[in-house]
Design an enzyme around this catalytic site. Structure first.
Site, PDB file in Angstrom:
ATOM      1  N   ARG A   1       1.658  -1.535  -0.565  1.00 46.48           N
ATOM      2  CA  ARG A   1       0.270  -0.081   0.250  1.00 46.48           C
ATOM      3  C   ARG A   1       1.055   1.272   0.475  1.00 46.48           C
ATOM      4  O   ARG A   1       2.286   0.960   0.351  1.00 46.48           O
ATOM      5  CB  ARG A   1      -1.045  -0.203   1.437  1.00 46.48           C
ATOM      6  CG  ARG A   1      -1.092  -1.299   1.129  1.00 46.48           C
ATOM      7  CD  ARG A   1      -3.254  -0.640   0.081  1.00 46.48           C
ATOM      8  NE  ARG A   1      -3.958  -2.934   0.633  1.00 46.48           N
ATOM      9  CZ  ARG A   1      -4.733  -2.833  -0.364  1.00 46.48           C
ATOM     10  NH1 ARG A   1      -5.097  -2.091  -0.956  1.00 46.48           N
ATOM     11  NH2 ARG A   1      -5.233  -3.960   0.177  1.00 46.48           N
ATOM     12  N   ASP A   2      -0.116   1.890  -0.540  1.00 43.95           N
ATOM     13  CA  ASP A   2       1.056   3.714  -1.130  1.00 43.95           C
ATOM     14  C   ASP A   2       1.036   4.350   0.424  1.00 43.95           C
ATOM     15  O   ASP A   2      -0.252   3.952   1.447  1.00 43.95           O
ATOM     16  CB  ASP A   2       0.837   4.468  -1.626  1.00 43.95           C
ATOM     17  CG  ASP A   2       1.404   5.202  -2.151  1.00 43.95           C
ATOM     18  OD1 ASP A   2       1.823   5.531  -3.760  1.00 43.95           O
ATOM     19  OD2 ASP A   2       1.291   6.309  -1.491  1.00 43.95           O
ATOM     20  N   ILE A   3       2.321   4.498   1.136  1.00 45.67           N
ATOM     21  CA  ILE A   3       1.550   5.717   2.530  1.00 45.67           C
ATOM     22  C   ILE A   3       0.528   6.834   2.274  1.00 45.67           C
ATOM     23  O   ILE A   3       0.242   7.144   3.263  1.00 45.67           O
ATOM     24  CB  ILE A   3       3.565   5.532   3.374  1.00 45.67           C
ATOM     25  CG1 ILE A   3       3.046   6.078   4.688  1.00 45.67           C
ATOM     26  CG2 ILE A   3       3.822   7.034   2.070  1.00 45.67           C
ATOM     27  CD1 ILE A   3       4.604   5.691   4.947  1.00 45.67           C
TER      28      ILE A   3
ATOM     29  N   HIS B   1       8.206   2.381  -9.367  1.00 48.44           N
ATOM     30  CA  HIS B   1       7.419   1.340  -9.618  1.00 48.44           C
ATOM     31  C   HIS B   1       6.070   2.128 -10.444  1.00 48.44           C
ATOM     32  O   HIS B   1       5.922   3.057 -11.262  1.00 48.44           O
ATOM     33  CB  HIS B   1       7.293   2.232  -8.309  1.00 48.44           C
ATOM     34  CG  HIS B   1       7.074   3.726  -7.998  1.00 48.44           C
ATOM     35  ND1 HIS B   1       8.595   3.698  -7.701  1.00 48.44           N
ATOM     36  CD2 HIS B   1       6.354   4.620  -7.648  1.00 48.44           C
ATOM     37  CE1 HIS B   1       7.962   5.821  -7.944  1.00 48.44           C
ATOM     38  NE2 HIS B   1       7.178   5.768  -7.536  1.00 48.44           N
TER      39      HIS B   1
HETATM   40  P1  DGP Z   1       6.363   8.863  -7.553  1.00 44.52           P
HETATM   41  O1  DGP Z   1       6.283  10.241  -7.540  1.00 44.52           O
HETATM   42  O2  DGP Z   1       5.595   8.005  -8.703  1.00 44.52           O
HETATM   43  O3  DGP Z   1       8.060   8.418  -7.021  1.00 44.52           O
HETATM   44  O4  DGP Z   1       5.877   8.456  -5.830  1.00 44.52           O
HETATM   45  C1  DGP Z   1       6.345   7.481  -4.831  1.00 44.52           C
HETATM   46  C2  DGP Z   1       5.168   7.037  -3.576  1.00 44.52           C
HETATM   47  O5  DGP Z   1       6.079   6.782  -3.262  1.00 44.52           O
HETATM   48  C3  DGP Z   1       4.294   7.972  -3.026  1.00 44.52           C
HETATM   49  O6  DGP Z   1       2.632   7.527  -3.740  1.00 44.52           O
HETATM   50  C4  DGP Z   1       4.704   8.162  -1.518  1.00 44.52           C
HETATM   51  C5  DGP Z   1       5.299   6.492  -1.682  1.00 44.52           C
HETATM   52  N1  DGP Z   1       5.969   6.056  -0.748  1.00 44.52           N
HETATM   53  C6  DGP Z   1       7.168   7.274  -0.467  1.00 44.52           C
HETATM   54  N2  DGP Z   1       7.314   6.990   1.015  1.00 44.52           N
HETATM   55  C7  DGP Z   1       6.928   5.769   1.157  1.00 44.52           C
HETATM   56  C8  DGP Z   1       7.072   4.990   2.632  1.00 44.52           C
HETATM   57  O7  DGP Z   1       8.266   4.784   3.193  1.00 44.52           O
HETATM   58  N3  DGP Z   1       6.389   3.861   2.804  1.00 44.52           N
HETATM   59  C9  DGP Z   1       5.448   3.519   1.540  1.00 44.52           C
HETATM   60  N4  DGP Z   1       4.448   2.187   1.356  1.00 44.52           N
HETATM   61  N5  DGP Z   1       5.095   4.607   0.289  1.00 44.52           N
HETATM   62  C10 DGP Z   1       6.051   5.433   0.056  1.00 44.52           C
END
Ligand code: DGP
Length: 122
Positions: A34-36, A106
């Site tokens: 899941r996205d944070i 991703h």
């Molecule tokens: P992008 O802009 O496409 O590189 O998006 C990176 C995504 O990663 C953003 O939607 C937030 C997510 N994200 C950043 N740090 C973390 C983390 O530590 N854990 C999770 N689950 N998601 C994260």
């Protein structure tokens, strides 16, 4: 273009188990979690376990097995996450113009609501 992979990026740390994540699917080559900062009711990130910066790097440098596994996991998740019927969006940001925050490939799977048009006007 030659990509240099930064093994201190957040998703590399998640893959090494140094940062927790909410895993929704895992295979030999692929992890989905899941996205944070969810931007829709369903917001899952799918990453390859190998050191690939972005989609074109992965498409060029990954093995066939990694590419098949990754592609199939993205497709299976659209069914498992329940977004197939009403629809969903896949996004993979790359580089500065793509506003990529984390330099590990991703794909975002977004769904669960009407997502609006693809891009906001600048
Ligand atoms: P992008 O802009 O496409 O590189 O998006 C990176 C995504 O990663 C953003 O939607 C937030 C997510 N994200 C950043 N740090 C973390 C983390 O530590 N854990 C999770 N689950 N998601 C994260």
């Amino acid at each position: 273009m030659t990509y240099t992979y930064d093994d201190q990026n957040i998703f590399a740390k998640i893959l090494r188990g140094e940062i927790p994540n909410e895993t929704v699917h895992e295979t030999e080559h692929t992890l989905a979690f899941r996205d944070i900062y969810p931007q829709a009711p369903v917001h899952v990130l799918v990453i390859p376990k190998g050191p690939y910066v972005c989609y074109d790097h992965f498409a060029r440098a990954a093995s066939d097995a990694e590419i098949v596994d990754y592609t199939r996991v993205v497709g299976q998740l659209c069914a498992e996450l329940g977004v197939q019927e009403d629809g969903y969006r896949l996004i993979s940001n790359a580089g500065a113009h793509g506003v990529q925050e984390v330099p590990h490939l991703h794909v975002h799977i977004l769904g669960g609501r009407v997502l609006g048009r693809m891009l906001a006007k600048a």
